[in-house]
Design a protein around this motif. Structure first.
Motif, PDB file in Angstrom:
ATOM      1  N   SER A  81       0.874  -1.156   0.054  1.00 42.38           N
ATOM      2  CA  SER A  81      -0.062   0.017   0.151  1.00 42.38           C
ATOM      3  C   SER A  81       0.751   1.289   0.037  1.00 42.38           C
ATOM      4  O   SER A  81       0.458   2.391  -0.414  1.00 42.38           O
ATOM      5  CB  SER A  81      -0.978  -0.082   1.220  1.00 42.38           C
ATOM      6  OG  SER A  81      -1.644  -1.205   1.148  1.00 42.38           O
ATOM      7  N   ASP A 139      -6.948 -10.021  -2.945  1.00 46.40           N
ATOM      8  CA  ASP A 139      -6.539  -8.752  -2.053  1.00 46.40           C
ATOM      9  C   ASP A 139      -5.257  -8.105  -2.564  1.00 46.40           C
ATOM     10  O   ASP A 139      -5.323  -6.799  -2.653  1.00 46.40           O
ATOM     11  CB  ASP A 139      -6.473  -9.089  -0.483  1.00 46.40           C
ATOM     12  CG  ASP A 139      -7.746  -9.380  -0.036  1.00 46.40           C
ATOM     13  OD1 ASP A 139      -8.621  -9.176  -0.472  1.00 46.40           O
ATOM     14  OD2 ASP A 139      -7.618 -10.009   0.992  1.00 46.40           O
ATOM     15  N   ILE A 178      -4.880  -4.218  -4.852  1.00 46.51           N
ATOM     16  CA  ILE A 178      -3.744  -3.079  -4.527  1.00 46.51           C
ATOM     17  C   ILE A 178      -3.051  -2.977  -5.737  1.00 46.51           C
ATOM     18  O   ILE A 178      -2.820  -1.899  -6.051  1.00 46.51           O
ATOM     19  CB  ILE A 178      -2.983  -3.423  -3.249  1.00 46.51           C
ATOM     20  CG1 ILE A 178      -3.998  -3.843  -2.009  1.00 46.51           C
ATOM     21  CG2 ILE A 178      -1.905  -2.545  -2.936  1.00 46.51           C
ATOM     22  CD1 ILE A 178      -3.357  -4.063  -0.754  1.00 46.51           C
ATOM     23  N   ASN A 238      -7.042  -5.091   3.323  1.00 44.05           N
ATOM     24  CA  ASN A 238      -7.017  -5.273   2.015  1.00 44.05           C
ATOM     25  C   ASN A 238      -7.513  -3.864   1.530  1.00 44.05           C
ATOM     26  O   ASN A 238      -7.749  -4.010   0.186  1.00 44.05           O
ATOM     27  CB  ASN A 238      -7.865  -6.274   1.664  1.00 44.05           C
ATOM     28  CG  ASN A 238      -9.203  -6.361   2.291  1.00 44.05           C
ATOM     29  OD1 ASN A 238      -9.516  -5.374   2.722  1.00 44.05           O
ATOM     30  ND2 ASN A 238     -10.036  -7.347   1.768  1.00 44.05           N
ATOM     31  N   GLU A 239      -7.417  -2.984   2.087  1.00 42.80           N
ATOM     32  CA  GLU A 239      -7.879  -1.498   1.446  1.00 42.80           C
ATOM     33  C   GLU A 239      -6.732  -0.633   1.331  1.00 42.80           C
ATOM     34  O   GLU A 239      -5.684  -0.618   2.245  1.00 42.80           O
ATOM     35  CB  GLU A 239      -9.104  -0.734   2.337  1.00 42.80           C
ATOM     36  CG  GLU A 239     -10.377  -1.568   2.693  1.00 42.80           C
ATOM     37  CD  GLU A 239     -11.169  -0.627   3.340  1.00 42.80           C
ATOM     38  OE1 GLU A 239     -12.343  -0.501   3.256  1.00 42.80           O
ATOM     39  OE2 GLU A 239     -10.651  -0.396   4.533  1.00 42.80           O
ATOM     40  N   VAL A 240      -6.806   0.623   0.613  1.00 40.60           N
ATOM     41  CA  VAL A 240      -6.079   1.472   0.457  1.00 40.60           C
ATOM     42  C   VAL A 240      -6.623   2.688   0.530  1.00 40.60           C
ATOM     43  O   VAL A 240      -7.577   2.784  -0.126  1.00 40.60           O
ATOM     44  CB  VAL A 240      -5.001   1.332  -1.043  1.00 40.60           C
ATOM     45  CG1 VAL A 240      -4.160   2.564  -0.807  1.00 40.60           C
ATOM     46  CG2 VAL A 240      -4.339   0.111  -0.849  1.00 40.60           C
TER      47      VAL A 240
END
Ligand code: MIG
Length: 662
Positions: free
Chosen positions: A468, A497, A501, A601-603
Motif C-alpha cells: 500500500s 486482495d 492493490i 485489504n484496503e488502501v
C-alpha cells in the motif's frame, strides 16, 4: 544562488556539473576549525531543522543523531546504523530567519553530528581536508533543492515499463521456476511487468556469463517472457572472478583495468564468486571496457540491470586469511581460553569490509593515483556510470532500467537506487517512508525498497500494508533473501486482495509518471515531506509518517501490525479515496486530525483540495494500459498530464504536456 568554496585539492567527483566559480571568501554561516581535518559547526535553536542526507536511517528531520557517509555493505538497518549504501552529503538547514543548503563534495567519510553530541550544535567533520563545499541560498526549501538539483544535472529517467510491478527473489534458480512465478501471476490476474535474475543465473557468479544448465538459451527465454509481457532484469556484481580462461578476468588483467595493490598487482578479495579483482571504475578506459560488456546481455534481450556489491563489498582478503591462519597456529597445542575464542571471533568479525582492505588498493584516475579509502564513495557511482554509458553506446535510442545499491550524488543522472537489504519488519515500512524525500533532495527519483522486506520472514498482512506504500514508489519491487519464506503475492491466502492493490498502482501510473517527469524536468521533489509543503503549520512540520506524492496526492500508510487503521493529519481539506475490493469511494474530509479505519485489504489516499488526478483502467502490464481514456477525480477540474513514448529521450517536447479537463 549556489556558491563554491575550495579546501585543499579536491578530487573532481563530477557530482556538480554546472560550472560554478570558486569564492575567495570564507564559508558563511559555519565556524570552521582545521585542528583535526575539517570541522564546520553551527549553533541551532530548538525550532531549527536539518533535512537531507539521502539514504540514511531515522527521521526526515535528521536532528538528534550522528551519521557518517561511507558507502557500506551492511544489511542491519537499525536506528544505530550510521552509514547505509549511499553517501549523500547534502543537507538543508531551516532556521528562524533563514534557510540554506550545503553540499560537502568529498569522496571519503564525512560525519554529520546533528545536535547529538551537543543538543544545540550541528557539527560536520571529515579527516579529508580536500573537498568542495557548496552553499545554496534561497527563500524556500524547494527553491534551494531546485537550485542544487539543476547544478547536479537531470535525474535518470527509466523506461515506462519500470513503473510496473516487478518480482525478485535471491534467487530463482531456473527458467522453470521463473515460468511458474509468471504463470501464477497471470492466472490470478495480478499485474506484473518484470522478473529479476539474481546471482544464480550466472555461471559460478561470473559477470556476463550464463549458467547453461539452468538458464541456457537465455535469449530464447527472454523472447518467451516478452510474449507474456515480462522483461528480465539481471544483477551484476562488482567483483570479477579470478579464473584462467574467463575472458573478463583475462582482459582486465592484460589491460591493467583492475584496482592494484601497493605492489602494483591486481588487488584480490573474496566476494560471491570467490577470489575476485575489482574493475577500476575511476579509470575512464576501464569504465568503458566494463560498460561495453552489458551488451552481451542486452543482445540476449535483457532490458534492465541491477548493480550490486558495489561499495565495493569485501567478504575478506588474503591478508585476513593469512592473519587468521597465523593466529590459529599460535594457539595450536595450547589450552584454548575464552579470551582466545573472543579474540579470534572479534578478529574475524571485523574483517568484512574493513578499513585495512580499503586502504590496501589504488585507482589510476585522470587526476592521478588515489588510495581507495580516499575515494571510496565514488566506486558504486562509477560502476553504474560505466553501465549507463555502455548501454547508451549499445542502444542509444532506448531507455534501460538501471539501479544500483551503492551511490554518491552524481549517480542520480545515470540510474536509480534501491535501498538494499531491509527486513520483513513493520518498522521498515516507516523507515522507507522517511528515507524517500531525502533521496529526492539528492537527485535520486527512481527509488524504492524491497517490498515485503528482504531479510526475515514476511507475513500476509505485512506484505499487504507494505504494498500500500509501494504502489506510490517509482520502483515497485517485491524481493526477498535466500532462506526466507517465499513472499510472492500468490503464496498467501486470498490473492485477489493483492491483485486489487496492485491494480490500483496501474490505474495511478498516468499520474505517477507525470509527477515523476515533472520532478525530473524541473529538479523538484516527487516525495515531499509535509514540512516542506506546509512550513507554517507546526503539526504538519512535525508529521513524519505521511508524505505528499507529487502535487496532488497525500499518503498516510499503515505501518503497524493488527491495526484497524491509523491517525491521519490533514493540513487542509482533502478528498479521501478509498479502494475496497477494486472499487473506489470518495469522501470529503476537513482539515485536522482524524482516525481513519483502513482494513488490511484496503488502501486510502488523499487528493488535495481543488486538485484532480487522472486514473486509467487497470491492466496486467504497463504496455496494455490504455492511457488515452482517463477519468479525473478530486475537487479540482483539471490536471496537467505528461506522456511520451515511454522508451525514448524526447523529454523536452512541449507536446508531451496536455491539460486534461473534467
Ligand atoms: O550478499 O545477490 O542487496 O538484493 O539479492 C548479498 C544476492 C548479495 C545483496 C543484495 C540483494 C541480493 C543479494 N545481494
Amino acid at each position: 544562488m549556489m556558491k563554491k568554496y575550495v579546501f585543499g585539492t579536491p578530487f573532481e567527483t563530477e557530482a556538480v556539473i554546472r560550472d560554478i566559480p570558486a569564492e575567495s571568501s570564507a564559508v558563511p554561516y559555519f565556524a570552521l576549525s582545521t585542528h583535526n581535518g575539517l570541522e564546520f559547526s553551527l549553533e541551532l535553536e530548538s525550532r531549527d531543522a536539518v533535512y537531507g542526507l539521502g539514504e540514511s536511517v531515522r527521521g526526515i528531520n535528521k536532528r538528534g543523531y550522528t551519521y557518517s557517509t561511507f558507502c557500506a555493505d551492511d544489511p542491519n538497518h537499525t536506528e544505530a546504523t550510521r552509514s547505509l549504501y549511499g553517501a549523500h552529503n547534502f543537507i538543508v538547514i531551516e532556521q528562524k530567519d533563514r534557510v540554506f543548503g550545503v553540499f560537502f563534495d568529498c569522496p571519503s567519510t564525512v560525519n554529520f553530528d546533528v545536535a547529538f553530541t551537543n543538543a544545540d550544535k550541528l557539527i560536520i567533520s571529515s579527516d579529508n581536508t580536500n573537498m568542495y563545499v557548496y552553499i545554496i541560498d534561497g527563500s524556500t526549501i524547494y527553491e534551494i533543492i531546485r537550485e542544487f538539483r539543476n547544478a547536479i544535472g537531470m535525474s535518470y529517467i527509466p523506461p515506462m515499463w519500470a513503473f510496473g510491478y516487478t518480482q525478485c527473489r535471491w534467487s530463482y534458480l531456473s527458467k522453470d521456476e521463473i515460468r511458474e512465478v509468471v504463470r501464477r501471476h497471470r492466472e490470478l490476474h495480478i499485474p506484473l511487468d518484470a522478473v529479476y535474475l539474481d546471482i544464480d543465473y550466472m555461471e559460478r557468479y561470473k559477470d556476463f556469463t550464463i549458467d547453461e544448465e539452468n538458464f541456457g538459451d537465455l535469449e530464447g527465454f527472454a523472447k518467451e517472457m516478452k510474449e507474456q509481457g515480462i522483461r528480465l532484469v539481471p544483477i551484476i556484481d562488482a567483483g570479477v572472478k579470478i579464473e584462467e580462461g574467463y575472458d573478463v578476468y583475462e582482459e582486465g588483467v592484460e589491460k591493467g583495468y583492475f584496482c592494484k595493490d601497493a605492489e602494483g598487482k591486481p588487488f584480490e578479495a573474496c566476494v560471491w564468486p570467490g577470489m575476485t579483482h575489482f574493475p577500476d571504475f575511476l579509470n575512464p578506459e576501464a569504465r568503458q571496457w566494463f560498460g561495453a560488456k552489458y551488451k552481451i546481455l542486452t543482445d540476449m534481450g535483457m532490458e534492465g540491470f541491477c548493480n550490486d556489491m558495489n561499495a565495493p563489498a569485501i567478504f575478506f582478503s588474503q591478508n585476513s586469511v593469512d592473519k587468521t591462519a597465523q593466529m590459529v597456529k599460535e594457539k595450536a597445542g595450547k589450552e584454548f581460553t575464552i579470551d582466545d575464542f573472543r579474540e579470534l571471533q572479534g578478529y574475524l568479525g571485523s574483517r568484512q569490509n574493513c578499513e585495512e582492505d580499503y586502504s590496501g588498493f589504488y585507482h589510476d584516475t585522470p587526476q592521478g593515483r588515489y588510495c581507495h579509502k580516499d575515494v571510496h564513495n565514488l566506486y558504486g557511482y562509477n560502476m553504474t556510470r560505466s553501465a549507463a554509458e555502455g548501454l547508451k553506446a549499445a542502444e542509444p535510442d532506448k531507455r534501460f532500467l538501471l539501479f544500483s545499491r551503492a551511490s554518491y550524488i552524481g549517480m542520480h543522472r545515470y540510474s536509480g537506487i534501491w535501498t538494499g537489504d531491509n527486513h520483513s519488519w513493520w518498522s521498515h515500512i516507516l523507515a522507507e517512508l522517511k528515507v524517500l524525500p531525502g533521496l529526492n533532495m539528492c537527485g535520486f527519483l527512481y527509488v524504492g525498497a524491497d517490498l515485503g522486506g528482504f531479510g526475515c520472514e514476511c507475513s500476509r498482512d505485512l506484505l499487504l500494508r507494505w504494498l500500500s506504500l509501494g504502489i506510490f514508489t517509482p520502483l515497485m519491487r517485491n524481493h526477498s533473501a535466500l532462506g526466507t519464506r517465499y513472499q510472492e503475492c500468490y503464496r498467501f491466502e486470498n490473492p485477489e486482495d493483492f491483485k486489487h492493490i496492485i491494480n490500483l498502482r496501474y490505474r495511478l501510473i498516468p499520474y505517477l509518471y507525470s509527477e515523476y517527469m515533472k520532478a525530473a524536468l524541473k529538479g523538484d521533489m516527487y516525495f515531499k515531506p509535509l514540512a516542506f509543503e506546509y512550513p507554517q503549520d507546526e503539526v504538519a512540520r512535525h508529521t513524519e509518517d505521511q508524505l505528499l506524492i507529487g502535487n496532488e496526492i497525500m499518503i498516510a500508510p499503515v505501518y503497524t501490525q493488527n491495526a484497524m487503521g491509523r491517525y491521519v493529519y490533514l493540513p487542509e481539506d482533502m478528498t479521501a479515496v478509498r479502494m475496497n475490493a477494486g472499487k473506489l469511494t470518495l469522501t470529503e474530509m476537513s482539515k485536522g486530525h482524524h482516525f481513519v479505519e483502513i482494513a488490511e485489504n484496503e488502501v486510502v489516499f488523499y487528493i488535495r483540495k481543488g486538485k484532480a488526478i487522472p486514473l486509467c483502467k487497470s491492466a496486467e502490464t504497463t504496455e496494455e494500459l490504455n492511457t488515452a481514456e482517463l477519468e479525473l477525480i478530486g475537487t479540482g477540474d483539471e490536471y496537467l498530464l505528461y506522456t511520451d513514448d515511454g522508451m525514448g529521450f524526447d523529454f523536452e517536447n512541449p507536446d508531451n504536456f496536455r491539460l486534461l479537463k473534467k
